[in-house]
Design a protein around this motif. Structure first.
Motif, PDB file in Angstrom:
ATOM      1  N   THR A  70       3.432   7.197  66.608  1.00  0.00           N
ATOM      2  CA  THR A  70       4.763   6.864  66.103  1.00  0.00           C
ATOM      3  C   THR A  70       5.427   5.914  67.096  1.00  0.00           C
ATOM      4  O   THR A  70       5.038   5.861  68.276  1.00  0.00           O
ATOM      5  CB  THR A  70       5.629   8.125  65.959  1.00  0.00           C
ATOM      6  N   PRO A  71       6.436   5.175  66.652  1.00  0.00           N
ATOM      7  CA  PRO A  71       7.157   4.310  67.593  1.00  0.00           C
ATOM      8  C   PRO A  71       7.732   5.087  68.774  1.00  0.00           C
ATOM      9  O   PRO A  71       7.748   4.597  69.892  1.00  0.00           O
ATOM     10  CB  PRO A  71       8.265   3.703  66.725  1.00  0.00           C
ATOM     11  N   ARG A  78       5.244   4.057  77.177  1.00  0.00           N
ATOM     12  CA  ARG A  78       5.669   2.884  77.959  1.00  0.00           C
ATOM     13  C   ARG A  78       6.699   3.281  79.013  1.00  0.00           C
ATOM     14  O   ARG A  78       6.652   2.809  80.145  1.00  0.00           O
ATOM     15  CB  ARG A  78       6.245   1.821  77.032  1.00  0.00           C
ATOM     16  N   ALA A  79       7.643   4.140  78.647  1.00  0.00           N
ATOM     17  CA  ALA A  79       8.664   4.586  79.597  1.00  0.00           C
ATOM     18  C   ALA A  79       8.024   5.359  80.742  1.00  0.00           C
ATOM     19  O   ALA A  79       8.382   5.161  81.909  1.00  0.00           O
ATOM     20  CB  ALA A  79       9.714   5.439  78.884  1.00  0.00           C
ATOM     21  N   GLN A  80       7.060   6.241  80.429  1.00  0.00           N
ATOM     22  CA  GLN A  80       6.370   6.996  81.477  1.00  0.00           C
ATOM     23  C   GLN A  80       5.567   6.072  82.385  1.00  0.00           C
ATOM     24  O   GLN A  80       5.544   6.258  83.608  1.00  0.00           O
ATOM     25  CB  GLN A  80       5.456   8.048  80.857  1.00  0.00           C
ATOM     26  N   ALA A  81       4.924   5.045  81.804  1.00  0.00           N
ATOM     27  CA  ALA A  81       4.154   4.091  82.610  1.00  0.00           C
ATOM     28  C   ALA A  81       5.082   3.289  83.523  1.00  0.00           C
ATOM     29  O   ALA A  81       4.779   3.077  84.702  1.00  0.00           O
ATOM     30  CB  ALA A  81       3.356   3.155  81.710  1.00  0.00           C
ATOM     31  N   ALA A 117      14.400   3.781  83.441  1.00  0.00           N
ATOM     32  CA  ALA A 117      13.123   4.322  82.976  1.00  0.00           C
ATOM     33  C   ALA A 117      13.212   5.834  82.791  1.00  0.00           C
ATOM     34  O   ALA A 117      12.682   6.382  81.824  1.00  0.00           O
ATOM     35  CB  ALA A 117      12.004   3.965  83.956  1.00  0.00           C
ATOM     36  N   GLN A 118      13.911   6.514  83.701  1.00  0.00           N
ATOM     37  CA  GLN A 118      14.069   7.966  83.568  1.00  0.00           C
ATOM     38  C   GLN A 118      14.881   8.310  82.321  1.00  0.00           C
ATOM     39  O   GLN A 118      14.551   9.246  81.601  1.00  0.00           O
ATOM     40  CB  GLN A 118      14.741   8.557  84.810  1.00  0.00           C
ATOM     41  N   ARG A 119      15.923   7.514  82.039  1.00  0.00           N
ATOM     42  CA  ARG A 119      16.706   7.748  80.817  1.00  0.00           C
ATOM     43  C   ARG A 119      15.843   7.521  79.579  1.00  0.00           C
ATOM     44  O   ARG A 119      15.967   8.241  78.583  1.00  0.00           O
ATOM     45  CB  ARG A 119      17.938   6.835  80.789  1.00  0.00           C
ATOM     46  N   ALA A 123      14.931  10.131  76.686  1.00  0.00           N
ATOM     47  CA  ALA A 123      15.285   9.839  75.296  1.00  0.00           C
ATOM     48  C   ALA A 123      14.096   9.856  74.353  1.00  0.00           C
ATOM     49  O   ALA A 123      14.208  10.328  73.217  1.00  0.00           O
ATOM     50  CB  ALA A 123      15.971   8.474  75.225  1.00  0.00           C
ATOM     51  N   TYR A 124      12.939   9.353  74.784  1.00  0.00           N
ATOM     52  CA  TYR A 124      11.821   9.155  73.870  1.00  0.00           C
ATOM     53  C   TYR A 124      10.735  10.220  73.937  1.00  0.00           C
ATOM     54  O   TYR A 124       9.954  10.348  72.999  1.00  0.00           O
ATOM     55  CB  TYR A 124      11.174   7.791  74.118  1.00  0.00           C
ATOM     56  N   CYS A 125      10.659  10.951  75.017  1.00  0.00           N
ATOM     57  CA  CYS A 125       9.572  11.927  75.169  1.00  0.00           C
ATOM     58  C   CYS A 125      10.081  13.316  74.793  1.00  0.00           C
ATOM     59  O   CYS A 125      11.136  13.752  75.261  1.00  0.00           O
ATOM     60  CB  CYS A 125       9.051  11.929  76.602  1.00  0.00           C
ATOM     61  N   GLU A 126       9.326  13.981  73.962  1.00  0.00           N
ATOM     62  CA  GLU A 126       9.695  15.340  73.568  1.00  0.00           C
ATOM     63  C   GLU A 126       9.583  16.259  74.772  1.00  0.00           C
ATOM     64  O   GLU A 126       8.658  16.127  75.560  1.00  0.00           O
ATOM     65  CB  GLU A 126       8.783  15.832  72.461  1.00  0.00           C
ATOM     66  N   PRO A 127      10.504  17.194  74.907  1.00  0.00           N
ATOM     67  CA  PRO A 127      10.386  18.135  76.025  1.00  0.00           C
ATOM     68  C   PRO A 127       9.121  18.971  75.902  1.00  0.00           C
ATOM     69  O   PRO A 127       8.724  19.330  74.798  1.00  0.00           O
ATOM     70  CB  PRO A 127      11.628  19.019  75.917  1.00  0.00           C
TER      71      PRO A 127
END
Length: 132
Positions: A70-71, A78-81, A117-119, A123-127
């Motif tokens: 999914t997007p 990408r944010a984690q990288a 990047a942390q934000r 925002a994008y990664c599920e807990p």
């Protein structure tokens, strides 16, 4: 905050946010007061209009027959990288002034980009579920 870090932070946030877009989004590209390239969703005098859309399926997954990401999953990865690179001891370079030559990110720019990047990760990664 370093005045160059703000456009970098804005661009990083803008493009990460676009990863969730289901349809094309309009962005405007212009030059800032110091000659840096600025991307915005607000039209300013002398800006160039661009349509950006990310609707293509994940090519690797499509080739392997696996379900497409999914997007939000793509944005999370990408944010984690980005965060991993910014947390590493290696020097981070980018083209600060558009001259085609890489410049080393300052400590202030690195800190601002780490925060962004942390934000994005938040925002994008599920807990992660705390089950064992």
């Amino acid at each position: 905050m370093n005045r160059l870090a703000l456009p970098l932070l804005a661009a990083a946030t803008l493009f990460a946010g676009l990863a969730q877009a289901d349809e094309k989004t309009t962005v405007y590209k212009s030059k800032g007061a110091s000659g840096e390239t600025v991307y915005s969703q607000l039209e300013v005098s002398g800006s160039q209009r661009h349509q950006i859309g990310i609707n293509e399926p994940d090519e690797a997954a499509a080739k392997e027959g696996a379900p497409a990401k999914t997007p939000a999953q793509i944005a999370c990865e990408r944010a984690q990288a980005n965060l991993a690179v910014l947390n590493s001891p290696q020097k981070v370079t980018f083209d600060r002034d558009g001259d085609g030559e890489p410049d080393v990110m300052t400590d202030e720019e690195r800190a601002a980009n780490k925060e962004a990047a942390q934000r994005q990760v938040t925002a994008y990664c599920e807990p992660v579920a705390d089950g064992g």
